[in-house]
Design a protein around this motif. Structure first.
Motif, short mmCIF file in Angstrom:
data_model
loop_
_atom_site.label_atom_id
_atom_site.label_comp_id
_atom_site.label_asym_id
_atom_site.label_seq_id
_atom_site.Cartn_x
_atom_site.Cartn_y
_atom_site.Cartn_z
N ILE A 244 0.83 -1.20 0.00
CA ILE A 244 0.00 0.00 0.00
C ILE A 244 0.86 1.25 0.00
O ILE A 244 0.58 2.22 -0.72
N ASN A 245 1.93 1.25 0.78
CA ASN A 245 2.76 2.45 0.92
C ASN A 245 3.70 2.69 -0.25
O ASN A 245 4.35 3.74 -0.32
N THR A 246 3.79 1.73 -1.17
CA THR A 246 4.69 1.90 -2.31
C THR A 246 3.95 1.99 -3.65
O THR A 246 4.58 2.28 -4.67
N MET A 247 2.64 1.77 -3.66
CA MET A 247 1.94 1.83 -4.94
C MET A 247 1.62 3.28 -5.32
O MET A 247 1.53 4.15 -4.46
N PRO A 248 1.51 3.58 -6.62
CA PRO A 248 1.18 4.94 -7.06
C PRO A 248 -0.12 5.42 -6.44
O PRO A 248 -1.09 4.67 -6.32
N GLY B 87 -6.93 -11.02 3.40
CA GLY B 87 -5.66 -11.73 3.54
C GLY B 87 -4.51 -10.78 3.32
O GLY B 87 -4.43 -9.72 3.93
N ASP B 88 -3.61 -11.14 2.42
CA ASP B 88 -2.47 -10.27 2.12
C ASP B 88 -2.67 -9.47 0.84
O ASP B 88 -1.72 -8.95 0.27
N ARG B 89 -3.93 -9.33 0.41
CA ARG B 89 -4.22 -8.66 -0.86
C ARG B 89 -5.06 -7.39 -0.66
O ARG B 89 -6.16 -7.47 -0.12
N PRO B 90 -4.59 -6.23 -1.10
CA PRO B 90 -5.45 -5.05 -1.16
C PRO B 90 -6.47 -5.22 -2.28
O PRO B 90 -6.12 -5.64 -3.38
N LEU B 91 -7.73 -4.89 -2.01
CA LEU B 91 -8.79 -5.04 -3.00
C LEU B 91 -9.23 -3.71 -3.60
O LEU B 91 -9.27 -3.55 -4.82
N VAL B 92 -9.57 -2.77 -2.73
CA VAL B 92 -10.11 -1.48 -3.17
C VAL B 92 -9.39 -0.38 -2.38
O VAL B 92 -9.37 -0.40 -1.15
N TYR B 93 -8.81 0.58 -3.11
CA TYR B 93 -8.04 1.67 -2.51
C TYR B 93 -8.70 2.98 -2.90
O TYR B 93 -8.69 3.38 -4.05
N MET B 94 -9.31 3.63 -1.91
CA MET B 94 -9.99 4.92 -2.12
C MET B 94 -9.21 6.03 -1.44
O MET B 94 -8.69 5.85 -0.34
N GLU B 95 -9.16 7.21 -2.09
CA GLU B 95 -8.52 8.38 -1.51
C GLU B 95 -9.50 9.55 -1.49
O GLU B 95 -10.41 9.62 -2.30
N LEU C 220 -10.10 -6.69 6.15
CA LEU C 220 -9.34 -5.76 6.98
C LEU C 220 -9.43 -4.40 6.34
O LEU C 220 -9.39 -4.28 5.11
N LEU C 221 -9.54 -3.34 7.15
CA LEU C 221 -9.55 -1.98 6.63
C LEU C 221 -8.26 -1.29 7.07
O LEU C 221 -7.92 -1.27 8.25
N TYR C 222 -7.54 -0.75 6.08
CA TYR C 222 -6.29 -0.03 6.34
C TYR C 222 -6.52 1.44 6.01
O TYR C 222 -7.07 1.77 4.95
N THR C 223 -6.09 2.33 6.89
CA THR C 223 -6.26 3.76 6.64
C THR C 223 -4.97 4.50 6.93
O THR C 223 -4.18 4.09 7.79
N THR C 224 -4.73 5.58 6.22
CA THR C 224 -3.56 6.40 6.47
C THR C 224 -3.82 7.41 7.58
O THR C 224 -2.89 8.06 8.05
N GLY C 225 -5.08 7.56 7.98
CA GLY C 225 -5.45 8.58 8.95
C GLY C 225 -5.47 8.09 10.38
O GLY C 225 -5.21 6.91 10.68
N ARG C 226 -5.80 8.99 11.28
CA ARG C 226 -5.86 8.68 12.70
C ARG C 226 -6.99 7.70 12.99
O ARG C 226 -8.02 7.70 12.32
N LEU C 227 -6.79 6.91 14.04
CA LEU C 227 -7.80 5.93 14.45
C LEU C 227 -8.69 6.59 15.51
O LEU C 227 -8.55 6.38 16.70
#
Length: 295
Positions: free
Chosen positions: A155-159, A176-184, A210-217
């Motif tokens: 996630i941190n290295t993709m465009p 699992g170990d796969r990102p499915l949908v990346y929204m900004e 799993l939900l991954y976010t760049t923002g505060r929790l």
């Protein structure tokens, strides 16, 4: 939440940093007085209607307005799990999206109780949003730390728009170990609402995600993740005390401060399977190459 073996599979929805509609070139001067052109993120109003009632105007980058509207309404408890969507209509010229349901709706009283939150942009939460957590039980799941490290690195290295222009948050739905949908979006709440809308409209289950976010929790991020039925929320950023308290209350696995091999789990430790040596985790890439302004 076992590994899928598809870590390099393409995302269903990926960031589109090359979309000229999402950023604009602006010229300024740098610390030495030299002229410099950078890309900055666009910010547009989007007014959301539920049937004939105006609900909110959100500031957004303008992509996936239908998903944003449906996800926002679902996460605010205005769009029920039993509701049948009869239409999602976007008017680009009027900057409006109308979500239509078979059920007649009237949320005048609910709208009067809305309160301001700590979120970026125009994040709002309604006074009775916590009611949806009563009796909520999140599904059991197993999260391998090897998958967590692989996800964070990819996630941190993709465009992304973040690397192109900064001033934006990202939220990623993973399996699992796969990102499915990346929204900004300019607000992390908008990004997670887009994912909620996509899941609702595409009929995607949440129990193994799993939900991954760049923002505060924050509390609202925890509440939205729990209401979506997702058992794990992770971030490269930190926590708020109320966010941690609510996560523990509903049994959400909450992981923050993910940097390289390091992370902190403050809730839901029982879901973690530590199958990777932290010393072997992929290193965090340097951000010096980012083209835009600081976030």
């Amino acid at each position: 939440m076992a590994q899928t073996g598809g870590a390099e599979a393409p995302l269903i929805i990926a960031p589109d940093p090359g979309n000229s509609r999402l950023t604009r070139a602006v010229t300024g001067t740098d610390q030495s007085g030299a002229a410099r052109e950078i890309r900055v993120v666009e910010e547009r109003p989007l007014t959301i209607y539920l049937n004939s009632q105006e609900i909110v105007t959100a500031m957004t980058i303008g992509d996936y307005p239908g998903y944003l509207a449906v996800g926002y309404l679902a996460n605010q408890g205005m769009l029920l799990a039993s509701d049948t969507l009869t239409g999602v209509d976007y008017d680009e010229e009027l900057e409006t999206v109308v979500v239509r349901t078979a059920r007649a709706t009237d949320y005048e009283d609910k709208l009067k109780r809305k309160t301001r939150t700590s979120g970026c942009a125009v994040g709002t939460v309604f006074g009775d949003m916590m009611e949806g957590l009563e009796g909520l039980t999140l599904p059991p799941a197993e999260l391998r730390t090897s998958a967590l490290y692989a996800l964070a690195h990819r996630i941190n290295t993709m465009p992304s728009l973040y690397l192109e222009a900064g001033a934006i948050h990202g939220t990623v739905l993973c399996e699992g170990d796969r990102p499915l949908v990346y929204m900004e979006d300019v607000g992390r709440h908008n990004a997670v609402d887009k994912i909620a809308g996509w899941m609702r409209m595409e009929g995607v289950p949440a129990a193994d995600k799993l939900l991954y976010t760049t923002g505060r929790l924050t509390s609202e991020m925890v509440i939205k993740t729990a209401l979506m039925g997702i058992p794990v929320l992770a971030s490269r950023s930190g926590f708020t005390a109320w966010g941690v308290e609510i996560a523990r209350q509903v049994g959400l696995t909450l992981i923050g401060r993910m940097r390289g091999e390091r992370f902190i789990c403050l809730s839901g430790e029982e879901r973690l399977l530590r199958d990777a040596d932290p010393a072997t985790a992929p290193r965090e890439p340097r951000r010096a190459g980012r083209k835009g302004a600081e976030e």
